[in-house]
Scaffold this motif. Structure first.
Motif, PDB file in Angstrom:
ATOM      1  N   ALA A  88       0.838  -1.203   0.000  1.00  0.00           N
ATOM      2  CA  ALA A  88       0.000   0.000   0.000  1.00  0.00           C
ATOM      3  C   ALA A  88       0.869   1.249   0.000  1.00  0.00           C
ATOM      4  O   ALA A  88       1.478   1.593   0.997  1.00  0.00           O
ATOM      5  CB  ALA A  88      -0.916   0.012   1.214  1.00  0.00           C
ATOM      6  N   ALA A  89       0.941   1.921  -1.138  1.00  0.00           N
ATOM      7  CA  ALA A  89       1.732   3.154  -1.221  1.00  0.00           C
ATOM      8  C   ALA A  89       1.117   4.247  -0.366  1.00  0.00           C
ATOM      9  O   ALA A  89       1.797   5.161   0.052  1.00  0.00           O
ATOM     10  CB  ALA A  89       1.844   3.612  -2.678  1.00  0.00           C
ATOM     11  N   GLY A  90      -0.154   4.161  -0.066  1.00  0.00           N
ATOM     12  CA  GLY A  90      -0.793   5.139   0.806  1.00  0.00           C
ATOM     13  C   GLY A  90      -2.147   4.644   1.258  1.00  0.00           C
ATOM     14  O   GLY A  90      -2.989   4.300   0.441  1.00  0.00           O
ATOM     15  N   ALA A  91      -2.353   4.560   2.550  1.00  0.00           N
ATOM     16  CA  ALA A  91      -3.643   4.187   3.115  1.00  0.00           C
ATOM     17  C   ALA A  91      -3.917   5.150   4.262  1.00  0.00           C
ATOM     18  O   ALA A  91      -3.042   5.377   5.104  1.00  0.00           O
ATOM     19  CB  ALA A  91      -3.628   2.748   3.615  1.00  0.00           C
ATOM     20  N   THR A  92      -5.126   5.722   4.288  1.00  0.00           N
ATOM     21  CA  THR A  92      -5.452   6.776   5.251  1.00  0.00           C
ATOM     22  C   THR A  92      -6.735   6.437   5.995  1.00  0.00           C
ATOM     23  O   THR A  92      -7.702   5.974   5.395  1.00  0.00           O
ATOM     24  CB  THR A  92      -5.642   8.122   4.516  1.00  0.00           C
ATOM     25  OG1 THR A  92      -4.440   8.438   3.816  1.00  0.00           O
ATOM     26  CG2 THR A  92      -5.993   9.241   5.465  1.00  0.00           C
ATOM     27  N   LEU A  93      -6.744   6.712   7.298  1.00  0.00           N
ATOM     28  CA  LEU A  93      -7.957   6.628   8.092  1.00  0.00           C
ATOM     29  C   LEU A  93      -8.243   8.021   8.629  1.00  0.00           C
ATOM     30  O   LEU A  93      -7.384   8.642   9.265  1.00  0.00           O
ATOM     31  CB  LEU A  93      -7.809   5.640   9.251  1.00  0.00           C
ATOM     32  CG  LEU A  93      -9.044   5.499  10.148  1.00  0.00           C
ATOM     33  CD1 LEU A  93     -10.240   4.952   9.369  1.00  0.00           C
ATOM     34  CD2 LEU A  93      -8.739   4.591  11.331  1.00  0.00           C
ATOM     35  N   ASN A  94      -9.446   8.522   8.350  1.00  0.00           N
ATOM     36  CA  ASN A  94      -9.882   9.838   8.805  1.00  0.00           C
ATOM     37  C   ASN A  94     -10.876   9.679   9.945  1.00  0.00           C
ATOM     38  O   ASN A  94     -11.880   8.976   9.801  1.00  0.00           O
ATOM     39  CB  ASN A  94     -10.555  10.607   7.665  1.00  0.00           C
ATOM     40  CG  ASN A  94      -9.610  10.847   6.514  1.00  0.00           C
ATOM     41  OD1 ASN A  94      -8.531  11.407   6.694  1.00  0.00           O
ATOM     42  ND2 ASN A  94      -9.991  10.400   5.321  1.00  0.00           N
TER      43      ASN A  94
END
Length: 167
Positions: free
Chosen positions: A91-97
């Protein structure tokens, strides 16, 4: 009187055997590994998870889909997932908001940027996060923890850049 005592012993033995058999049976409430498979979207949609249900108490949760932006849209008070990993394998980028919800208490680790070459981001704008073990920002990859409101409480360690080459 002997029959009565024998019957009580028999009932007691049967109860213990039943409890033993039930303890061997799989339970749907048992914690499991659960992974985000959606692109971006709301946490509370079962189809975004594998297996196909929203994480529950004690689950080990991983969000490792490249570019996924997940919006936490439910609170966990006393029934939080055990651990949460953002930015695992591939995963080059995974975000949790998190905009106003609570995850408390998480008994395991929060890991951002688990694998080399990956990025995991946690955006805490309000609400809260309580981690009973470690918060790792940059395990082998890149971790980003943005906090503009709310609270982040941890009982153990805050680790920034655990492995050489992480950030």
């Amino acid at each position: 009187m002997g029959n009565r005592k024998a019957n009580q012993t028999s009932v007691l033995a049967s109860a213990f055997i039943l409890l033993f058999v039930l303890s061997l049976s799989p339970s749907s409430s048992m914690a499991e590994e659960i992974s985000w498979i959606g692109t971006s979207g709301d946490w509370n949609v079962p189809e975004n998870w594998n297996p196909n249900h929203v994480p529950s108490a004690g689950d080990n949760v991983s969000i490792s889909v490249e570019g996924a932006a997940v919006n936490l849209n439910r609170s966990y008070f006393g029934n939080a997932p055990s651990s949460l990993t953002l930015g695992g394998s591939g995963a080059a980028g995974a975000t949790l908001n998190n905009h106003g919800y609570y995850i408390a208490p998480m008994s395991g680790d929060l890991v951002l940027g688990k694998s080399s070459g990956t990025t995991g981001t946690f955006n805490l704008n309000s609400g809260g996060l309580y981690v009973k073990d470690d918060t790792v920002v940059g395990d082998s990859g890149t971790g980003i923890f943005n906090q503009s409101g709310g609270f982040h409480t941890l009982d153990n360690k805050l680790i920034i850049g655990r492995i050489d080459g992480s950030s």
